[in-house]
Scaffold this motif. Structure first.
Motif, PDB file in Angstrom:
ATOM      1  N   VAL A   1       0.849  -1.195   0.000  1.00  0.00           N
ATOM      2  CA  VAL A   1       0.000   0.000   0.000  1.00  0.00           C
ATOM      3  C   VAL A   1       0.882   1.240   0.000  1.00  0.00           C
ATOM      4  CG1 VAL A   1      -0.212  -0.004   2.535  1.00  0.00           C
ATOM      5  CG2 VAL A   1      -1.928   1.174   1.145  1.00  0.00           C
ATOM      6  N   SER A   2       0.506   2.209  -0.819  1.00  0.00           N
ATOM      7  CA  SER A   2       1.212   3.487  -0.803  1.00  0.00           C
ATOM      8  C   SER A   2       0.678   4.313   0.345  1.00  0.00           C
ATOM      9  CB  SER A   2       1.019   4.227  -2.127  1.00  0.00           C
ATOM     10  OG  SER A   2      -0.335   4.629  -2.269  1.00  0.00           O
TER      11      SER A   2
ATOM     12  N   GLY B   1      -2.992   5.665  -0.656  1.00  0.00           N
ATOM     13  CA  GLY B   1      -3.487   4.362  -0.241  1.00  0.00           C
ATOM     14  C   GLY B   1      -3.747   3.392  -1.376  1.00  0.00           C
ATOM     15  N   ARG B   2      -3.027   3.564  -2.463  1.00  0.00           N
ATOM     16  CA  ARG B   2      -3.181   2.614  -3.570  1.00  0.00           C
ATOM     17  C   ARG B   2      -2.669   1.248  -3.126  1.00  0.00           C
ATOM     18  NH1 ARG B   2      -1.085   3.293  -9.842  1.00  0.00           N
ATOM     19  NH2 ARG B   2      -1.949   1.318 -10.588  1.00  0.00           N
ATOM     20  N   THR B   3      -3.412   0.207  -3.466  1.00  0.00           N
ATOM     21  CA  THR B   3      -3.077  -1.141  -3.002  1.00  0.00           C
ATOM     22  C   THR B   3      -2.695  -2.064  -4.148  1.00  0.00           C
ATOM     23  OG1 THR B   3      -5.410  -1.762  -3.062  1.00  0.00           O
ATOM     24  CG2 THR B   3      -4.548  -0.968  -0.959  1.00  0.00           C
ATOM     25  N   TYR B   4      -1.889  -3.052  -3.800  1.00  0.00           N
ATOM     26  CA  TYR B   4      -1.411  -4.051  -4.736  1.00  0.00           C
ATOM     27  C   TYR B   4      -1.498  -5.403  -4.045  1.00  0.00           C
ATOM     28  CZ  TYR B   4       0.778   0.233  -6.495  1.00  0.00           C
ATOM     29  OH  TYR B   4       1.021   1.505  -6.933  1.00  0.00           O
TER      30      TYR B   4
ATOM     31  N   ILE C   1      -5.170  -5.037   2.460  1.00  0.00           N
ATOM     32  CA  ILE C   1      -4.174  -4.253   3.179  1.00  0.00           C
ATOM     33  C   ILE C   1      -4.703  -2.846   3.387  1.00  0.00           C
ATOM     34  CG2 ILE C   1      -2.966  -3.538   1.064  1.00  0.00           C
ATOM     35  CD1 ILE C   1      -0.332  -3.735   2.661  1.00  0.00           C
ATOM     36  N   SER C   2      -4.415  -2.302   4.556  1.00  0.00           N
ATOM     37  CA  SER C   2      -4.822  -0.932   4.854  1.00  0.00           C
ATOM     38  C   SER C   2      -3.807  -0.303   5.785  1.00  0.00           C
ATOM     39  CB  SER C   2      -6.218  -0.914   5.495  1.00  0.00           C
ATOM     40  OG  SER C   2      -6.215  -1.642   6.709  1.00  0.00           O
TER      41      SER C   2
ATOM     42  N   TYR D   1      -2.102  -2.825   8.268  1.00  0.00           N
ATOM     43  CA  TYR D   1      -2.827  -4.032   8.624  1.00  0.00           C
ATOM     44  C   TYR D   1      -2.967  -4.944   7.411  1.00  0.00           C
ATOM     45  CZ  TYR D   1      -4.224  -0.948  12.437  1.00  0.00           C
ATOM     46  OH  TYR D   1      -4.215  -0.071  13.483  1.00  0.00           O
ATOM     47  N   LEU D   2      -3.040  -6.228   7.686  1.00  0.00           N
ATOM     48  CA  LEU D   2      -3.346  -7.207   6.651  1.00  0.00           C
ATOM     49  C   LEU D   2      -4.522  -8.037   7.144  1.00  0.00           C
ATOM     50  CD1 LEU D   2      -2.485  -8.362   3.882  1.00  0.00           C
ATOM     51  CD2 LEU D   2      -1.222 -10.123   5.148  1.00  0.00           C
ATOM     52  N   GLN D   3      -5.676  -7.792   6.563  1.00  0.00           N
ATOM     53  CA  GLN D   3      -6.870  -8.567   6.882  1.00  0.00           C
ATOM     54  C   GLN D   3      -6.889  -9.785   5.979  1.00  0.00           C
ATOM     55  OE1 GLN D   3      -9.272  -8.069   9.282  1.00  0.00           O
ATOM     56  NE2 GLN D   3     -10.102 -10.054   8.623  1.00  0.00           N
ATOM     57  N   MET D   4      -6.890 -10.949   6.579  1.00  0.00           N
ATOM     58  CA  MET D   4      -6.844 -12.199   5.819  1.00  0.00           C
ATOM     59  C   MET D   4      -8.149 -12.953   6.028  1.00  0.00           C
ATOM     60  SD  MET D   4      -2.908 -13.326   6.579  1.00  0.00           S
ATOM     61  CE  MET D   4      -3.198 -13.627   8.322  1.00  0.00           C
ATOM     62  N   ASN D   5      -8.908 -13.110   4.977  1.00  0.00           N
ATOM     63  CA  ASN D   5     -10.179 -13.811   5.042  1.00  0.00           C
ATOM     64  C   ASN D   5     -10.115 -15.111   4.250  1.00  0.00           C
ATOM     65  OD1 ASN D   5     -11.319 -11.610   6.479  1.00  0.00           O
ATOM     66  ND2 ASN D   5     -11.814 -10.574   4.563  1.00  0.00           N
TER      67      ASN D   5
END
Length: 129
Positions: free
Chosen positions: A51-52, A56-59, A70-71, A80-84
């Motif tokens: 994440v930038s 907040g651009r995500t990859y 990711i946020s 944070y890394l939310q893993m579902n």
């Protein structure tokens, strides 16, 4: 000196959700581009997400796209890394990494390990089937 501290290690079952955190402290930069990598036993380190810091651009890596998110919290300098919908193949040592937000290397390739200057010690995620 920049310090990254991961948390959130846990034992989970397939289908569960987990959230990893990584707090950044120290250094002279106020903002960092952040990433998560993982390494399973006997395998190389794999890009998970990045994440930038500014917009907040995500990859995402292909194996986690649609399941992980990711946020970042700028006020807490934490990512944070939310893993579902965890799968047994998600079991690995997860590393947090950081690069100065203006890093040309990171902007050119946020999924490369070589684009990051700072690394955490890793936090373990175990997923049972």
């Amino acid at each position: 000196q920049v310090r990254l501290v991961e948390s959130g290690a846990a034992l989970a079952q397939a289908g569960d959700s987990l959230r990893l955190s990584c707090a950044v402290s120290g250094g002279t930069e106020n903002t960092y581009a952040m990433g998560w990598f993982r390494q399973a036993p006997g395998k190389g380190r794999e890009f998970v997400a990045a994440v930038s810091w500014n917009i907040g651009r995500t990859y995402y890596g292909d194996t986690v796209k649609g399941r992980f998110s990711i946020s970042r919290d700028g006020a807490r300098n934490t990512v944070y890394l939310q893993m579902n919908r965890l799968k047994p193949e998600d079991m690995a040592l997860y590393y947090c990494a950081a690069a100065p937000a203006s890093s040309a290397r990171w902007l050119a390739n946020p999924s490369s390990q070589n684009s990051y200057d700072y690394w955490g010690q890793g936090t373990r995620v175990i997923v049972s089937s």
